[in-house]
Design a protein around this motif. Sequence first.
Motif, PDB file in Angstrom:
ATOM      1  N   LEU A   1       0.904  -1.258  -0.032  1.00 29.23           N
ATOM      2  CA  LEU A   1      -0.007  -0.063  -0.053  1.00 29.23           C
ATOM      3  C   LEU A   1       0.890   1.438   0.062  1.00 29.23           C
ATOM      4  O   LEU A   1       1.990   1.312   0.427  1.00 29.23           O
ATOM      5  CB  LEU A   1      -0.860   0.051   1.212  1.00 29.23           C
ATOM      6  CG  LEU A   1      -2.155  -0.868   1.147  1.00 29.23           C
ATOM      7  CD1 LEU A   1      -2.358  -1.314   2.576  1.00 29.23           C
ATOM      8  CD2 LEU A   1      -3.150  -0.304   0.557  1.00 29.23           C
ATOM      9  N   THR A   2       0.470   2.236  -0.608  1.00 29.18           N
ATOM     10  CA  THR A   2       1.272   3.592  -0.632  1.00 29.18           C
ATOM     11  C   THR A   2       1.624   4.219   0.703  1.00 29.18           C
ATOM     12  O   THR A   2       2.803   4.458   0.611  1.00 29.18           O
ATOM     13  CB  THR A   2       0.236   4.652  -1.475  1.00 29.18           C
ATOM     14  OG1 THR A   2      -0.121   4.082  -2.771  1.00 29.18           O
ATOM     15  CG2 THR A   2       1.009   5.944  -1.641  1.00 29.18           C
ATOM     16  N   GLU A   3       0.771   4.009   1.647  1.00 24.67           N
ATOM     17  CA  GLU A   3       1.068   4.543   3.136  1.00 24.67           C
ATOM     18  C   GLU A   3       2.505   3.815   3.468  1.00 24.67           C
ATOM     19  O   GLU A   3       3.516   4.385   3.921  1.00 24.67           O
ATOM     20  CB  GLU A   3       0.288   4.791   3.906  1.00 24.67           C
ATOM     21  CG  GLU A   3      -0.543   3.389   4.135  1.00 24.67           C
ATOM     22  CD  GLU A   3      -1.999   3.665   4.789  1.00 24.67           C
ATOM     23  OE1 GLU A   3      -3.027   4.097   4.263  1.00 24.67           O
ATOM     24  OE2 GLU A   3      -1.985   3.770   6.201  1.00 24.67           O
ATOM     25  N   GLU A   4       2.460   2.585   3.299  1.00 26.75           N
ATOM     26  CA  GLU A   4       3.696   1.687   3.724  1.00 26.75           C
ATOM     27  C   GLU A   4       4.812   1.913   2.947  1.00 26.75           C
ATOM     28  O   GLU A   4       5.989   2.029   3.477  1.00 26.75           O
ATOM     29  CB  GLU A   4       3.021   0.064   3.976  1.00 26.75           C
ATOM     30  CG  GLU A   4       4.246  -0.654   4.469  1.00 26.75           C
ATOM     31  CD  GLU A   4       3.684  -2.055   4.744  1.00 26.75           C
ATOM     32  OE1 GLU A   4       2.343  -2.134   4.800  1.00 26.75           O
ATOM     33  OE2 GLU A   4       4.480  -2.890   4.906  1.00 26.75           O
ATOM     34  N   LEU A   5       4.622   1.957   1.578  1.00 28.69           N
ATOM     35  CA  LEU A   5       5.747   2.488   0.715  1.00 28.69           C
ATOM     36  C   LEU A   5       6.439   3.752   1.030  1.00 28.69           C
ATOM     37  O   LEU A   5       7.579   3.811   1.004  1.00 28.69           O
ATOM     38  CB  LEU A   5       4.931   2.592  -0.676  1.00 28.69           C
ATOM     39  CG  LEU A   5       5.986   2.637  -1.952  1.00 28.69           C
ATOM     40  CD1 LEU A   5       6.901   1.405  -2.077  1.00 28.69           C
ATOM     41  CD2 LEU A   5       4.975   3.153  -3.176  1.00 28.69           C
ATOM     42  N   LEU A   6       5.738   4.844   1.465  1.00 30.61           N
ATOM     43  CA  LEU A   6       6.197   5.804   1.921  1.00 30.61           C
ATOM     44  C   LEU A   6       7.014   5.799   3.007  1.00 30.61           C
ATOM     45  O   LEU A   6       8.241   6.290   3.143  1.00 30.61           O
ATOM     46  CB  LEU A   6       5.105   6.985   2.154  1.00 30.61           C
ATOM     47  CG  LEU A   6       4.253   7.476   1.011  1.00 30.61           C
ATOM     48  CD1 LEU A   6       3.369   8.600   1.154  1.00 30.61           C
ATOM     49  CD2 LEU A   6       5.196   8.085  -0.193  1.00 30.61           C
TER      50      LEU A   6
END
Lengths: 163, 282
Positions: B212-217
């Motif tokens: 997920l994007t938030e984890e990627l960030l």
Amino acid sequence: MGANYHFKIKTYPLQGELFFLQNVLNNYVTERNYIGSISTNAQKLNATLGLGFKTIGFTSYARKQAGINTNKSISEIFNLIYDINYSFLNPESAWKLKIGISNIDEFTVNQATNPMTFVSARYNLSDKLELVTDVCYKTAGAFNLHVNYYGFYIRPGIIWKIN
Amino acid sequence: MENKLKNILFILLIISLQACNYADIGGMFIANESINQRFEESQRHNKDQQPVTIMVPTDSYKIAVMADVHIGSTVNFDKAIQKIKSLNFNALVLNGDICNGNKSDFERYATQVKLVDPIPYFPLVGNHELYFGGWKNYLTYLGSSTYYFSIKTNNAEDLIICLDTGSGTLGSKQLAWFKNLLKTKRSAYRNCIVFTHNNLYRIRHTSSTNPLTEELLVMTELFARYNVNMVVAGHDHHKNIVTLGNTIHITLNAMKDGFDEADFLNISCTNGALNYQFTDIK
């Protein structure tokens, strides 16, 4: 930040939208999303389809801290944006209740293979103000990855429409 | 009548996919075990042994990395191992999707991987190993899915971290472990390489699922903040290299049989400088 435009193809109502979203994490990582989409505007079942473009990079603070002088950001390939939802109540009612599945909301743009399930309740205070409560359920993994519970949020708020 | 026939055909298709050895439809709804469970079991496994340190007499070493072998069959795997042994690598990392989740695949792996001896090898879990209740077999035949090891030269020591991203997320416990490891130990090491099966950035059109994007960030921040030099992934089956900040992100070609571009990654470190190249198995 978004702007939308209502139009019709023959007699069928549609809405075009351009949407920009920037997230900054811990004053370190910046995510920018540029999205164009078209939505149907029917009474019950609606769908949105669009394309999004994402860049991930570092803030000037992070670049200084980490000594980053090159390769300050990367861009991901175009991402399919979608939202399929069903509205339960009478469209003339001030109350709106819908359930749906999407990879995007006002603050998050996921990759196309990471859908979120949501329930949204809204109340029209006036033409310009809307009370909102969204409940969203997120999973990690989908399709070829085993699904794990990731999290959920309950988000109350007010939407102010600038016409 | 036509609709009924279509529905029956659709159900038969789902059942046949389930019956084949490749698709685990149940996992599309809920995993057999959570990432937090796998992490805890991995840490219990790790408790019985110290992190491995590979000693190297000079300030130069080589790590071979392959991903997406999908045993089953091992024609490419066997060729790669022969080549790796002939080139005198110091370590081999098997970057996930080594097996397809069936017990027979793990048994086959356990037999074939012995050909690598005496080169130490370090497996990671991928999404396919978790299919068909494969985690228990993974733990039995391959061991922990989250751990670190190091390579110590005559000059310095480099940190190698192996993460479990088989479900597309680190999970809260593994993420806390990873953050703590970087915070407390990173400064004691010269270079840091992270291995994860699931590739992170979506650089080409693909149907693979990624975090997920938030984890990627969050992961992007950690890689920059703690100067992770290299992140190596598989999953996508197609080679890709992208640099973000001071971190090189490398996605590997698949090693599976029938894949024309099968190759493995050669990470070399010479006097502290990390380099990489892809080595054909033909």
